[in-house]
Design a protein around this motif. Structure first.
Motif, PDB file in Angstrom:
ATOM      1  N   HIS A 191       0.841  -1.169  -0.072  1.00  0.00           N
ATOM      2  CA  HIS A 191      -0.229  -0.029   0.017  1.00  0.00           C
ATOM      3  C   HIS A 191       0.886   1.269  -0.073  1.00  0.00           C
ATOM      4  CE1 HIS A 191      -2.890   3.162   1.393  1.00  0.00           C
ATOM      5  NE2 HIS A 191      -3.730   2.072   1.237  1.00  0.00           N
ATOM      6  N   VAL A 192       0.502   2.430  -0.706  1.00  0.00           N
ATOM      7  CA  VAL A 192       1.379   3.518  -1.015  1.00  0.00           C
ATOM      8  C   VAL A 192       1.660   4.072   0.563  1.00  0.00           C
ATOM      9  CG1 VAL A 192      -0.691   5.017  -1.178  1.00  0.00           C
ATOM     10  CG2 VAL A 192       1.522   5.640  -2.347  1.00  0.00           C
ATOM     11  N   ASP A 193       0.582   4.212   1.494  1.00  0.00           N
ATOM     12  CA  ASP A 193       1.070   4.677   2.736  1.00  0.00           C
ATOM     13  C   ASP A 193       2.126   3.830   3.462  1.00  0.00           C
ATOM     14  OD1 ASP A 193      -0.511   6.826   2.148  1.00  0.00           O
ATOM     15  OD2 ASP A 193      -2.099   5.946   3.479  1.00  0.00           O
ATOM     16  N   ASP A 194       2.098   2.576   3.183  1.00  0.00           N
ATOM     17  CA  ASP A 194       3.156   1.807   3.970  1.00  0.00           C
ATOM     18  C   ASP A 194       4.406   2.151   3.283  1.00  0.00           C
ATOM     19  OD1 ASP A 194       1.958   0.433   6.063  1.00  0.00           O
ATOM     20  OD2 ASP A 194       0.892  -0.982   4.807  1.00  0.00           O
ATOM     21  N   ILE A 195       4.549   2.400   2.148  1.00  0.00           N
ATOM     22  CA  ILE A 195       5.892   3.075   1.524  1.00  0.00           C
ATOM     23  C   ILE A 195       6.414   4.183   2.239  1.00  0.00           C
ATOM     24  CG2 ILE A 195       6.821   4.198  -0.577  1.00  0.00           C
ATOM     25  CD1 ILE A 195       5.109   2.309  -2.344  1.00  0.00           C
ATOM     26  N   GLY A 196       5.451   4.887   2.608  1.00  0.00           N
ATOM     27  CA  GLY A 196       5.706   6.446   3.218  1.00  0.00           C
ATOM     28  C   GLY A 196       6.208   5.835   4.699  1.00  0.00           C
ATOM     29  N   LEU A 197       5.474   4.774   5.437  1.00  0.00           N
ATOM     30  CA  LEU A 197       6.033   4.538   6.899  1.00  0.00           C
ATOM     31  C   LEU A 197       7.331   4.033   6.740  1.00  0.00           C
ATOM     32  CD1 LEU A 197       4.546   4.040   9.651  1.00  0.00           C
ATOM     33  CD2 LEU A 197       4.346   1.517   8.825  1.00  0.00           C
ATOM     34  N   VAL A 198       7.789   3.015   5.765  1.00  0.00           N
ATOM     35  CA  VAL A 198       9.079   2.495   5.749  1.00  0.00           C
ATOM     36  C   VAL A 198      10.100   3.574   5.438  1.00  0.00           C
ATOM     37  CG1 VAL A 198      10.502   1.022   4.540  1.00  0.00           C
ATOM     38  CG2 VAL A 198       8.311   0.283   5.001  1.00  0.00           C
ATOM     39  N   VAL A 199       9.981   4.184   4.594  1.00  0.00           N
ATOM     40  CA  VAL A 199      10.697   5.346   4.262  1.00  0.00           C
ATOM     41  C   VAL A 199      10.817   6.078   5.609  1.00  0.00           C
ATOM     42  CG1 VAL A 199      11.196   7.711   2.831  1.00  0.00           C
ATOM     43  CG2 VAL A 199      10.329   5.540   1.720  1.00  0.00           C
ATOM     44  N   ALA A 200       9.990   6.701   6.008  1.00  0.00           N
ATOM     45  CA  ALA A 200      10.144   7.508   7.326  1.00  0.00           C
ATOM     46  C   ALA A 200      10.914   6.753   8.509  1.00  0.00           C
ATOM     47  CB  ALA A 200       8.811   7.889   7.973  1.00  0.00           C
ATOM     48  N   ALA A 201      10.681   5.403   8.631  1.00  0.00           N
ATOM     49  CA  ALA A 201      11.434   4.749   9.526  1.00  0.00           C
ATOM     50  C   ALA A 201      12.960   4.688   9.148  1.00  0.00           C
ATOM     51  CB  ALA A 201      10.783   3.341   9.609  1.00  0.00           C
ATOM     52  N   SER A 202      13.123   4.503   7.868  1.00  0.00           N
ATOM     53  CA  SER A 202      14.693   4.328   7.498  1.00  0.00           C
ATOM     54  C   SER A 202      15.319   5.601   7.727  1.00  0.00           C
ATOM     55  CB  SER A 202      14.502   3.910   6.017  1.00  0.00           C
ATOM     56  OG  SER A 202      16.028   3.855   5.514  1.00  0.00           O
ATOM     57  N   MET A 203      14.748   6.911   7.345  1.00  0.00           N
ATOM     58  CA  MET A 203      15.261   8.146   7.599  1.00  0.00           C
ATOM     59  C   MET A 203      15.754   8.412   9.022  1.00  0.00           C
ATOM     60  SD  MET A 203      12.836  10.400   5.176  1.00  0.00           S
ATOM     61  CE  MET A 203      13.133  10.559   3.593  1.00  0.00           C
ATOM     62  N   HIS A 204      14.679   7.772   9.980  1.00  0.00           N
ATOM     63  CA  HIS A 204      14.864   7.981  11.436  1.00  0.00           C
ATOM     64  C   HIS A 204      16.247   7.290  11.663  1.00  0.00           C
ATOM     65  CE1 HIS A 204      13.604   8.431  15.632  1.00  0.00           C
ATOM     66  NE2 HIS A 204      14.064   7.071  15.759  1.00  0.00           N
ATOM     67  N   ASP A 205      16.403   6.017  11.328  1.00  0.00           N
ATOM     68  CA  ASP A 205      17.531   5.234  11.747  1.00  0.00           C
ATOM     69  C   ASP A 205      18.184   4.637  10.423  1.00  0.00           C
ATOM     70  OD1 ASP A 205      19.150   3.642  13.213  1.00  0.00           O
ATOM     71  OD2 ASP A 205      17.496   1.922  13.531  1.00  0.00           O
ATOM     72  N   PRO A 206      19.098   5.503   9.795  1.00  0.00           N
ATOM     73  CA  PRO A 206      19.626   5.082   8.733  1.00  0.00           C
ATOM     74  C   PRO A 206      20.634   3.932   8.717  1.00  0.00           C
ATOM     75  CG  PRO A 206      19.924   7.219   9.050  1.00  0.00           C
ATOM     76  CD  PRO A 206      19.239   7.040  10.430  1.00  0.00           C
ATOM     77  N   LEU A 269      11.669  -5.618   7.505  1.00  0.00           N
ATOM     78  CA  LEU A 269      11.024  -4.409   8.088  1.00  0.00           C
ATOM     79  C   LEU A 269      10.775  -4.511   9.466  1.00  0.00           C
ATOM     80  CD1 LEU A 269       8.434  -3.912   5.309  1.00  0.00           C
ATOM     81  CD2 LEU A 269      10.812  -2.845   5.478  1.00  0.00           C
ATOM     82  N   TRP A 270      10.635  -5.599  10.161  1.00  0.00           N
ATOM     83  CA  TRP A 270      10.376  -5.740  11.591  1.00  0.00           C
ATOM     84  C   TRP A 270      11.848  -5.863  12.377  1.00  0.00           C
ATOM     85  CZ3 TRP A 270       7.830  -4.809  15.826  1.00  0.00           C
ATOM     86  CH2 TRP A 270       8.176  -5.540  17.189  1.00  0.00           C
TER      87      TRP A 270
END
Length: 313
Positions: A191-206, A269-270
């Motif tokens: 889902h497109v909103d889960d893409i945003g969720l993953v990107v945000a998490a990766s940005m938070h913890d590169p 992801l988890w």
């Protein structure tokens, strides 16, 4: 996501990146996006308050001033036979800019055909089609920035993207939906909103050099997804059309969609990002789209959840 709002430069503000940009702007970020033409840039700026846009066609580089103050870069522009358009013009800028995070949208198509078996980020890539071979070459080029210049590159391999305005509901309403039956042949989606969720998490913890598969928990047959959408719309299911019967009528592009068969694993992801998806299967995703279409929830990405705040399974 970073503790303080950042500044994202997004090459190629397409469907998924646009939804991501809306969420980041809401969270206080600055976002500069690119589109191929000035008219498309103007349309996106008019549609999304606070968004800045500049044209980028892959041939003419951006003005160096475009990188001023940028903290994060995302590229969603696909490669072509000559390589990656962003790297052709800006490999030096990306290698030398003081960036916190670089993300590249690739595709799970790079795994090729596993005969229906599971693949994960450690599975060797075996692309079977020309466009996915280009993707593998592009991934290698982006990783070259990480290996040679210590650039904070992350590769995000996306499954089939769906969401509001781009789902099976739209196919049904447009009269293009077909229930093509091929038992056991499944596809992975996100889902497109889960893409945003993953990107945000990766940005938070590169984690520079990381690869993430962006797909939900349940690969499924297209016929099953279509049946569920019909049920949510209160309409009868479509008649089944066996794949073997309809294959001779399909376009080369449509046939390529059915050429590979694999199940894509998303446990990283988890394990790495401590994420639980908003929509772990297509059912929750379609239900959310239906609610948005019916005006039961406001349009746009839902509020982001902070990484690391989810209960253990």
């Amino acid at each position: 996501m970073a503790d303080t709002p950042g500044y994202l430069l997004c090459f190629g503000l397409g469907y998924a990146a646009t939804r991501l940009a809306r969420g980041l702007l809401r969270d206080g970020w600055r976002v500069l996006g690119t589109a191929r033409t000035p008219s498309r840039c103007e349309a996106l700026q008019d549609a999304i308050p606070g968004l800045a846009m500049v044209p980028f066609d892959g041939v003419t580089p951006l003005d160096p001033a475009a990188f001023a103050g940028v903290t994060h870069v995302l590229s969603s522009i696909p490669p072509d036979a000559d390589g990656d358009p962003v790297l052709r013009q800006h490999d030096h800028d990306l290698a030398t800019a003081p960036l916190s995070w670089i993300g590249y949208f690739s595709t799970t198509g790079v795994y090729g055909d596993s005969g229906g078996g599971w693949v994960d980020e450690g599975t060797p890539v075996r692309p079977t089609q020309e466009r996915t071979r280009w993707r593998v070459a592009a991934e290698e080029a982006w990783f070259g920035l990480w290996r040679d210049h210590d650039a904070p590159v992350h590769v995000l391999r996306l499954g089939g993207i769906y969401g509001p305005g781009r789902s099976v509901f739209d196919q049904i309403r447009a009269g293009t939906a077909r229930r093509i039956g091929r038992p056991g042949h499944v596809f992975s989606r996100i889902h497109v909103d889960d893409i945003g969720l993953v990107v945000a998490a990766s940005m938070h913890d590169p984690d520079p050099g990381a690869i993430y598969n962006l797909c939900d928990d349940e690969p499924a047959e297209p016929a099953e997804v279509l049946d569920y959408a019909c049920a949510l719309m209160g309409r009868p299911p479509f008649p089944n059309e066996p794949f073997e019967r309809v294959a001779p009528t399909l376009s080369p592009m449509a046939l390529s969609f059915w050429a590979d068969h694999r199940r894509v694993q998303n446990e990283r992801l988890w394990d790495d990002l401590r994420l639980r998806l908003l929509y772990p299967t297509f059912r929750q995703g379609l239900e959310a789209i239906r609610r948005e279409e019916q005006g039961l929830v406001p349009p746009g990405p839902p509020p982001r959840r902070k990484p690391g705040c989810h209960d253990d399974p």
